[in-house]
Design an enzyme around this catalytic site. Structure first.
Site, mmCIF file in Angstrom:
data_model
loop_
_atom_site.group_PDB
_atom_site.id
_atom_site.type_symbol
_atom_site.label_atom_id
_atom_site.label_comp_id
_atom_site.label_asym_id
_atom_site.label_seq_id
_atom_site.Cartn_x
_atom_site.Cartn_y
_atom_site.Cartn_z
ATOM 1 N N TYR A 129 -0.055 -6.853 10.135
ATOM 2 C CA TYR A 129 -1.074 -6.145 9.349
ATOM 3 C C TYR A 129 -2.452 -6.786 9.567
ATOM 4 C CZ TYR A 129 -3.082 -3.815 5.222
ATOM 5 O OH TYR A 129 -3.857 -3.051 4.374
ATOM 6 N N SER B 198 -9.529 -4.136 5.394
ATOM 7 C CA SER B 198 -8.817 -4.956 4.402
ATOM 8 C C SER B 198 -9.347 -6.378 4.489
ATOM 9 C CB SER B 198 -7.322 -4.933 4.741
ATOM 10 O OG SER B 198 -6.653 -5.977 4.081
HETATM 11 P P1 NDP Z 1 0.200 4.275 0.693
HETATM 12 O O1 NDP Z 1 1.413 3.611 1.174
HETATM 13 O O2 NDP Z 1 0.145 4.792 -0.697
HETATM 14 O O3 NDP Z 1 -0.180 5.500 1.659
HETATM 15 C C1 NDP Z 1 -0.143 5.369 3.041
HETATM 16 C C2 NDP Z 1 -0.403 6.731 3.671
HETATM 17 O O4 NDP Z 1 -0.363 6.595 5.099
HETATM 18 C C3 NDP Z 1 0.628 7.767 3.289
HETATM 19 O O5 NDP Z 1 -0.014 9.003 3.062
HETATM 20 C C4 NDP Z 1 1.512 7.857 4.528
HETATM 21 O O6 NDP Z 1 2.079 9.154 4.628
HETATM 22 C C5 NDP Z 1 0.472 7.620 5.618
HETATM 23 N N1 NDP Z 1 1.046 7.205 6.883
HETATM 24 C C6 NDP Z 1 1.807 6.114 7.133
HETATM 25 N N2 NDP Z 1 2.179 6.097 8.414
HETATM 26 C C7 NDP Z 1 1.649 7.203 8.998
HETATM 27 C C8 NDP Z 1 1.693 7.744 10.299
HETATM 28 N N3 NDP Z 1 2.377 7.150 11.286
HETATM 29 N N4 NDP Z 1 1.023 8.895 10.559
HETATM 30 C C9 NDP Z 1 0.337 9.518 9.560
HETATM 31 N N5 NDP Z 1 0.259 9.055 8.306
HETATM 32 C C10 NDP Z 1 0.918 7.903 8.033
HETATM 33 O O7 NDP Z 1 -0.963 3.230 0.965
HETATM 34 P P2 NDP Z 1 -2.483 3.098 0.473
HETATM 35 O O8 NDP Z 1 -3.021 4.369 -0.040
HETATM 36 O O9 NDP Z 1 -2.561 1.887 -0.328
HETATM 37 O O10 NDP Z 1 -3.154 2.741 1.891
HETATM 38 C C11 NDP Z 1 -4.156 3.496 2.522
HETATM 39 C C12 NDP Z 1 -4.942 2.571 3.431
HETATM 40 O O11 NDP Z 1 -5.582 1.571 2.660
HETATM 41 C C13 NDP Z 1 -4.103 1.832 4.471
HETATM 42 O O12 NDP Z 1 -4.785 1.785 5.700
HETATM 43 C C14 NDP Z 1 -3.996 0.428 3.894
HETATM 44 O O13 NDP Z 1 -3.782 -0.530 4.889
HETATM 45 C C15 NDP Z 1 -5.348 0.301 3.239
HETATM 46 N N6 NDP Z 1 -5.451 -0.721 2.208
HETATM 47 C C16 NDP Z 1 -4.692 -0.650 1.067
HETATM 48 C C17 NDP Z 1 -4.799 -1.625 0.106
HETATM 49 C C18 NDP Z 1 -3.995 -1.616 -1.145
HETATM 50 O O14 NDP Z 1 -4.054 -2.590 -1.922
HETATM 51 N N7 NDP Z 1 -3.247 -0.544 -1.442
HETATM 52 C C19 NDP Z 1 -5.729 -2.761 0.272
HETATM 53 C C20 NDP Z 1 -6.499 -2.733 1.480
HETATM 54 C C21 NDP Z 1 -6.355 -1.742 2.401
HETATM 55 P P3 NDP Z 1 3.478 9.492 5.352
HETATM 56 O O15 NDP Z 1 4.405 8.368 5.048
HETATM 57 O O16 NDP Z 1 3.842 10.810 4.758
HETATM 58 O O17 NDP Z 1 3.153 9.609 6.803
#
Ligand code: NDP
Length: 250
Positions: free
Chosen positions: A153, A140
């Site tokens: 974060y 990020s």
């Molecule tokens: P979402 O919130 O849409 O998805 C996050 C995912 O992570 C979900 O599938 C959730 O599933 C899973 N997750 C969270 N905690 C856990 C855990 N403890 N174990 C296993 N799975 C977990 O977020 P994004 O798709 O936006 O984010 C994906 C990645 O991209 C992240 O690393 C985020 O930091 C990064 N990112 C996102 C940006 C954005 O603008 N959206 C920008 C820059 C980076 P569940 O809750 O079912 O476990």
């Protein structure tokens, strides 16, 4: 397009957002797809949409035992673990550092940082034995610059960037390709949480400012090919117009 027929990819955080899109993009490229997330129902639904080449394994990446068991289940089903996409991540609880809840702050580190370490630790011996593999980790802009109320974060993403560099230092000569991807802002649930916080400039962005999750998903696929080798141990920014062109997004 990169052809991944016969290869197996593990995607953490595959229940929605970038991870869900990546599951579809990698399946379309021929890969066996192992979807990991805590929410079993969502990953089972997505795996069923994809079909026989997909498997859902409920897993909390903060728990090393669960990650190791998920990797073993993938190897038992598909015979290997060729690509790991460290995508699972959280941003809540958004809070100024001086008022933050130590437990909540630490949970973000457990997921965003230790979760990535757990994935790397579990797959590296398997990849090394097989002669190589790719470990792609979602980074990020927050890894490189402080953002108000995101100390947990920012700290986690900065540390994860260093993990990619460490893997590259220790294992490039064993065939492991470690690369980070900084996607820019993406239209997912995470951005809804950011908007609801109303705290910093990111929360003020318009929804139309965000790229669709298919873009980082397609970039991750491109990163599995030799064109991305010049970024080994480094991070690719999807804000870079030249990268967007190479990936075929513009
Ligand atoms: P979402 O919130 O849409 O998805 C996050 C995912 O992570 C979900 O599938 C959730 O599933 C899973 N997750 C969270 N905690 C856990 C855990 N403890 N174990 C296993 N799975 C977990 O977020 P994004 O798709 O936006 O984010 C994906 C990645 O991209 C992240 O690393 C985020 O930091 C990064 N990112 C996102 C940006 C954005 O603008 N959206 C920008 C820059 C980076 P569940 O809750 O079912 O476990």
């Amino acid at each position: 397009m990169v052809d991944l027929t016969g290869k197996t990819v593990l995607i953490t955080g595959a229940s929605r957002g970038i991870g869900e899109s990546a599951a579809h993009v990698f399946a379309d490229a021929g890969a066996n797809v192992v979807l990991l997330a805590r929410g079993a129902e969502a990953i089972e639904r997505i795996a069923a949409e994809i079909g026989d080449k997909a498997m859902a394994v409920a897993c909390d990446v903060a728990d090393y035992g669960q990650v190791e068991a998920a990797v073993q289940a993938a190897v038992a089903r598909f015979g290997g673990a060729d690509i790991l996409i460290n995508n699972a991540g959280v941003i809540e609880p958004i809070s100024h550092l001086d008022a933050s809840d130590p437990e909540g702050w630490g949970q973000v580190i457990d997921i965003n940082l230790k979760g990535v370490y757990h994935g790397m630790r579990a797959v590296m011996p398997i990849m090394e034995k097989a002669g190589g593999g790719s470990i792609l980790t979602i980074s990020s802009g927050a890894a490189h610059g402080p953002v108000e109320a995101w100390s947990h974060y920012c700290a986690s993403k900065a540390a994860v960037n260093m993990l990619t560099r460490c893997v590259d230092k220790e294992a490039r000569d064993k065939g492991i390709r470690a690369i980070g991807l900084s996607p820019g802002t993406v239209a997912t649930e995470m951005q809804r949480e950011i908007k609801a916080s109303g705290i910093n400039p990111v929360s003020q962005l318009d929804w139309s400012d965000h790229i669709p999750p298919e873009w980082p998903a397609k970039c991750l696929l491109w990163m599995c090919g030799p064109e991305a080798d010049s970024w080994l141990g480094d991070e690719i920014s999807l804000r870079d117009e030249d990268i967007r062109k190479q990936v075929g997004l513009t």
